[in-house]
Scaffold this active site. Structure first.
Site, mmCIF file in Angstrom:
data_model
loop_
_atom_site.group_PDB
_atom_site.id
_atom_site.type_symbol
_atom_site.label_atom_id
_atom_site.label_comp_id
_atom_site.label_asym_id
_atom_site.label_seq_id
_atom_site.Cartn_x
_atom_site.Cartn_y
_atom_site.Cartn_z
ATOM 1 N N ARG A 172 -36.146 -91.350 -9.143
ATOM 2 C CA ARG A 172 -36.234 -89.926 -9.485
ATOM 3 C C ARG A 172 -35.237 -89.137 -8.647
ATOM 4 N NH1 ARG A 172 -39.858 -86.166 -6.680
ATOM 5 N NH2 ARG A 172 -40.086 -84.201 -7.827
ATOM 6 N N ARG A 187 -42.181 -66.371 -6.813
ATOM 7 C CA ARG A 187 -42.375 -66.053 -5.396
ATOM 8 C C ARG A 187 -42.508 -64.546 -5.211
ATOM 9 N NH1 ARG A 187 -41.319 -70.583 -2.451
ATOM 10 N NH2 ARG A 187 -40.038 -72.195 -3.430
ATOM 11 N N LYS A 233 -44.524 -82.598 -17.174
ATOM 12 C CA LYS A 233 -45.324 -82.606 -15.956
ATOM 13 C C LYS A 233 -46.543 -81.702 -16.171
ATOM 14 C CE LYS A 233 -43.040 -82.251 -12.053
ATOM 15 N NZ LYS A 233 -42.054 -81.710 -11.062
ATOM 16 N N THR A 281 -47.669 -87.517 -6.679
ATOM 17 C CA THR A 281 -47.947 -86.568 -5.594
ATOM 18 C C THR A 281 -48.913 -87.106 -4.538
ATOM 19 O OG1 THR A 281 -47.762 -84.793 -7.248
ATOM 20 C CG2 THR A 281 -48.344 -84.164 -5.014
#
Length: 479
Positions: A35, A76, A218, A276
């Protein structure tokens, strides 16, 4: 290079693993594909890593898949006059469209799509959930919130919105630029799309990619779970991205969702990657925790196609050891007496297609007669996918004349991919299969194998034939 396991390992490359020698060690330790995280890799770095992976592929003589992971929209808050401020649960705090430094009462939110989409009662999670706000009033220009939990906020912290469906696609301007650069190389096999919310998010990427790469969605948003069947149908593969999923949903819900997603992909015949923090402690330790080993084992027991390493292999102190540990855990689980029962209890009903019927029959014959291997000729990769969906006890050798197909199939459970020319006739088809089974270490003279192929030979999507073959003393068919 013969693997003694069915589940695949996806390793992320980064500062600790960007050298060609290290990439080769990772592959030899068990990494089946790599990846490249476009959140951190420049276009030049991406091209350099691809070149080094392909050099390792040439040395090792095995097709290696490459996944480019697009960053997706990063949401953000703005900056504060004093870098960070202290907050108290119960107080009012506002996010607005005023491009000015924030204080203990407000902060700039440079995302008008959030200001217009959030509704009263929606939760806003800051800094991976360390601060939770609840929207009380909204008018499209500001969101007046109550602090629910947490006591501080600082510059540029990420914001997650588990209750809000945002009217934005998965591609930012950066992602479009990255995707163009990835496609221009002609060497990337998979593109991972971050923060997919709905099936429509895949449309733009499909249009740009035009089949040149597989699309891996994802799953890290609650909104994606609500329409997961449609997303699976339009995706080529799924990644259970547990990091952001665990921020936007209760942590205790993630293990159950992982099982649901794994089984849904299995039914659909689409590869699924579990990702993860699988061996997070190995970023700085040469050995994992017992809980991490159990986490990897759970994904293997569930029948995931692949398990992924992130920072462990990209920036950790022990990248090769992390891959070797994951490979060892996976191999041990697959030898467990309960493994077969768990995997086969989940076996999906075959669809009414020739490829599914052939794959089902091949598995049943191979297991009944205790054959050494199933050999499938596959040009498009679909026959390989359907064979993998059956999760047979015997090895599957996927032969393809197209190197890109072999590389893309490297993520699929149980497939040992080999690039081979199309057979000239039926005798050549059988002899070629026997020779490759022997040369790749999956059989020996005296063994029997089963071969699936399409007649006429070389016709994509025409798998319609099964042939049992006996390996003769010369390594070719004895029949």
């Amino acid at each position: 290079m013969k693997r003694n396991r069915k589940v695949k390992i996806l390793a992320t490359l980064g500062p600790a693993s960007s050298e060609e020698d290290t990439i080769q060690k990772l592959h030899e330790a068990g990494a089946d594909l790599f990846r490249i995280n476009m959140s951190h890799a420049s276009h030049d770095t991406m091209r350099m890593l691809i070149q080094r992976i392909r050099a390792v592929e040439t040395k090792c003589g095995r097709p290696i898949g490459i996944l480019a992971d697009l960053q997706g929209p990063k949401l953000r808050v703005g900056k504060f006059a004093d870098t960070k401020v202290a907050l108290e649960p119960g107080q009012t705090f506002t996010l607005d469209n005023r491009d000015e430094p924030g204080d203990a009462r407000r902060v700039f939110l440079p995302h008008p799509e959030i200001l217009s989409a959030v509704k009263p009662g929606d939760r806003l999670l800051i800094d991976d959930g360390k601060l939770m706000l609840r929207a009380e009033k909204t008018d499209g220009k500001k969101i007046v919130c109550t602090v629910v939990s947490g006591n501080k906020i600082s510059d540029r912290k990420g914001i997650s919105l588990p209750d809000t469906l945002l009217p934005v696609g998965v591609l930012t301007d950066k992602d479009r630029s990255d995707l163009d650069a990835v496609l221009a190389t002609g060497e990337v096999d998979w593109v991972a799309l971050s923060f997919v919310q709905r099936p429509e998010d895949l449309a733009e990427v499909r249009k740009i990619a035009r089949g040149r790469v597989g699309l891996m969605s994802k799953i890290e948003k609650p909104q994606a779970i609500e329409r997961i069947d449609e997303i699976i149908e339009l995706s080529d593969a799924l990644m259970v991205a547990r990091g952001d999923l665990g921020v936007e949903m209760p942590l205790e819900a993630v293990p159950g969702l992982q099982k649901q997603l794994t089984r849904a992909c299995r039914r659909a015949g689409k590869p699924v990657v579990v990702a993860t923090q699988m061996l997070e402690s190995m970023i700085s330790s040469p050995v994992p925790t017992r809980a991490e080993v159990s986490d990897v084992a759970t994904a293997v027991f569930e029948g995931a196609d692949a398990v992924m390493l992130s920072a462990e292999s990209a920036s950790g102190d022990y990248p090769v050891e992390a891959v070797a540990t994951m490979a060892s855990v996976a191999s041990t689980v697959e030898q467990d007496p309960y493994y077969s029962n768990i995997i086969y209890a989940q076996r999906p009903t075959p669809e009414a297609t020739g490829a599914d019927a052939i794959s089902l029959a091949a598995r049943q014959i191979a297991e009944t007669l205790r054959l050494s291997a199933i050999v499938t000729y596959t040009s498009s990769g679909n026959t390989g996918l359907r064979a993998s969906r059956e999760r047979p006890q015997v090895p599957i050798i996927a032969l393809s004349p197209i190197v890109q197909t072999a590389r893309r199939l490297s993520v699929c459970w149980g497939l040992h991919c080999v690039v081979s020319h199309d057979a000239e006739d039926l005798d050549d088809m059988v002899n070629r299969a026997c020779r490759i089974v022997v040369s790749e270490g999956f059989g020996a003279p005296g063994d029997r194998i089963i071969i699936s192929a399409g007649v006429p030979l070389g016709t994509p999507g025409a798998t319609n034939m099964l042939r049992i073959a006996y390996i003769g003393a010369d390594g070719q068919s004895g029949i």
